[in-house]
Write a protein that holds these residues in place. Sequence first.
Motif, short mmCIF file in Angstrom:
data_model
loop_
_atom_site.label_atom_id
_atom_site.label_comp_id
_atom_site.label_asym_id
_atom_site.label_seq_id
_atom_site.Cartn_x
_atom_site.Cartn_y
_atom_site.Cartn_z
N VAL A 26 -27.68 -31.99 55.24
CA VAL A 26 -27.90 -31.86 53.80
C VAL A 26 -26.73 -32.44 52.99
N ASP A 27 -25.54 -32.51 53.58
CA ASP A 27 -24.37 -33.06 52.90
C ASP A 27 -24.35 -34.58 52.90
N PRO A 29 -26.89 -37.45 52.37
CA PRO A 29 -28.23 -37.95 52.04
C PRO A 29 -28.51 -39.37 52.53
N ARG A 30 -27.49 -40.22 52.58
CA ARG A 30 -27.74 -41.60 53.04
C ARG A 30 -28.01 -41.66 54.54
N THR A 32 -29.85 -39.50 56.16
CA THR A 32 -31.28 -39.19 56.34
C THR A 32 -32.15 -40.39 56.02
N ASP A 33 -31.65 -41.31 55.18
CA ASP A 33 -32.40 -42.52 54.86
C ASP A 33 -32.58 -43.43 56.07
N GLU A 119 -18.25 -38.65 51.11
CA GLU A 119 -18.78 -40.02 51.05
C GLU A 119 -18.02 -40.94 52.00
N GLU A 122 -19.32 -40.24 55.40
CA GLU A 122 -20.68 -40.77 55.51
C GLU A 122 -20.68 -42.29 55.66
#
Length: 163
Positions: A26-27, A29-30, A32-33, A119, A122
Amino acid sequence: MNNRPIIDTLGFAQKTQSQDLQLKLVDLPRLTDVSAIVNDVIQANIIGGIQHDGKSFIELKILSGLTLTCQRCIGLFDFQINSHSRFIITPTEDELVEISQEEQNINTMLAENELDLIEFVEDELLLALPMVPLHKEGDCEIPQLLDEQSDSTKPLSGLRQSS
């Protein structure tokens, strides 16, 4: 993660600070894309410091287990990330270019007053993923699209009977 950790990169390095993060899907989002599934938590350790030559750095270590989708057979497979990167921090773009030209295999980054560590992690996770996720050679399970009664040499022959 509600309180996102933000650092001043040069201050973080010069004070030799460190930050441990435990992130969930959940932290990120990219992530999960790209259809990645986080198996547990992503552990990241960020350490600041100064090298022997006086250059400030940030070191990033990431440990994670992901589940990816094989692009050959569409099956799922486990993918481990154990990444360790060091980034030399430069206060100006001129120094950034100079260091990058001196040594090709060195990571550099421009100093930032507010770097979002989630970020940052990520970004590195996305770079660690394979461009085309595939099982190891020979591990794919080829899906059986034809039933046992179909003739594999004439896969469309049953269409005429169904009309």
